[in-house]
Design an enzyme around this catalytic site. Sequence first.
Site, PDB file in Angstrom:
ATOM      1  N   ARG A 286       0.859  -1.181   0.000  1.00 45.08           N
ATOM      2  CA  ARG A 286       0.000   0.000   0.000  1.00 45.08           C
ATOM      3  C   ARG A 286       0.898   1.234   0.000  1.00 45.08           C
ATOM      4  NH1 ARG A 286      -2.316  -2.028   5.317  1.00 45.08           N
ATOM      5  NH2 ARG A 286      -3.957  -3.521   4.823  1.00 45.08           N
ATOM      6  N   CYS A 287       0.420   2.331  -0.553  1.00 42.04           N
ATOM      7  CA  CYS A 287       1.186   3.570  -0.442  1.00 42.04           C
ATOM      8  C   CYS A 287       1.221   4.055   1.000  1.00 42.04           C
ATOM      9  CB  CYS A 287       0.612   4.651  -1.353  1.00 42.04           C
ATOM     10  SG  CYS A 287      -1.121   5.022  -1.072  1.00 42.04           S
ATOM     11  N   THR A 288       0.254   3.620   1.809  1.00 41.91           N
ATOM     12  CA  THR A 288       0.215   4.007   3.228  1.00 41.91           C
ATOM     13  C   THR A 288       0.810   2.945   4.146  1.00 41.91           C
ATOM     14  OG1 THR A 288      -2.043   3.136   3.398  1.00 41.91           O
ATOM     15  CG2 THR A 288      -1.803   5.500   2.946  1.00 41.91           C
TER      16      THR A 288
END
Length: 519
Positions: A286-288
Amino acid sequence: MTPTVTSTIGGHARATGAGARFTSRNPAHLDEVVAEAVLADSATFVEACRAAREAQRGWAGVPAPVRGRAIQQIGRLVESNRERLARLITREIGKPYSESLGEVQEVIDTCNFFLSEGRRLYGQTVPSEMPDKHLFTFRVPVGVAAIVTAGNFPVAVPSWYLIPALVCGNTVVWKPADYTPAVAEAFSQLFLHGGLPQGVFNMVFADGPTTFEGLDLTLRAGLVDKVGFTGSTEVGRALGELCGRHLQSPCLELGGKNPLVVMPDADLDLAVEGALFSGFGTAGQRCTSLGTVIVHEAVHDDFVARFDEATRQAAVGDPMEDVLYGPMISERFCERFLGWLDLIQPHHRVLGSTGTGRITAGNPRDGFIGDAAAGLYCHPTIVDSVTPGDDLSKMETFGPIVGVASFADFDEAMELANGHGYGLSSAIYTNDPVNVFRFRERISAGMISVNNSTSGAEAHLPFGGNGKSGNGSRQAGIWVLDQFTRWQSMNWDYAGKLQKAQMDTAEVPADLDFRLDGD
């Protein structure tokens, strides 16, 4: 039969282009072909943008509440197909089925939110400085939006762009990830059956270089008015430069190296739970996803011991089972992850599993669920003793690897949390409000969680980052409307004579030399 996916322009399938093909395989069972895709060329991208341009004026003329009704219908179709779409996501990218269901729910939530925005595209009536004159502001659509998205969230992230763009009166050309053709085709069909006129929604299936070439051509031709992109910082920079040459500001949602700070007063079990989910959920893709846990030296050893134990006990394997994570999205992502393991240095301590790298018969993980040899499964890896000078503390690593660093005081924690130059998501675990607000003031990230993981978005909260994580643009909630509308002002003078601003304004006389009596 294996489905063949092509581009969709003006509501019709278009198998145009050079004829190159991409084969999508189930990353949990590599012998299973999910779809074959015909890749478009740059001319097809231009054709799609031209079709969107031709449809845009008519779509903008549809009353905004009616456009909202179309969004509502798309949301209902997604809801009716929730389980089927989630199973397809799991088959194509290996995301655990429970997470896939959550992703589809996020699309539904986004549609529900923007249904009402069709009735709330508010402007303002502004008082004039002159009599018999009124001032107004209006939101007007940008025009044609070209949306390029990654495949780790193959329906949720596109919906953050597509839904608000459409409700604002724009037409769209969507370029999904080239490794998710089956999901892209299914999602496109839900849009096309939701009541959108021909040409309002278009999907071009192409690889990255072709898409960049197509964007260059369409920007030169004046066919695209807004570019939205979710993906790597490197590509985001190139797109920003391209759009800048045409005086456009793209909406960029890029990578992250997301910190999670654990203060000495934190609930350590809760912090471990948050680190486990945000570090290894979706296999860290995930980008997060959590990049580095930054732990106060007073609780560092205790936290690491608990985190190691929780990670070793976590279920990994078949994404249709109850697991923390399944396979890597594709062979491309798996190979990149294995390369990032080279960032581990002799001063680091490696924890979290019974091995590192690919999970195989010769490199097994205790408690693995399913057949590891059938898919692209990797060990969860905790790397302790990370320092600010390590590449591992500065580079985004898209996979199941989490660094752990320690700090002595708050200044040192913030240096570690901000020093990499990214600014997407962040978290702090503490029970002291002073720590919370000091962290909020000094963190560079656009999103902050308190006693929660670095991952997790809601449809009505702004999503986006700063620095290497983006250009300050935001998706979701009312904030994304500024990406897909332009403010237009109007003044209406009914005085029957020319009134000149800043010159023909009335004055209020005052005695400014007046002083009170006394000392």
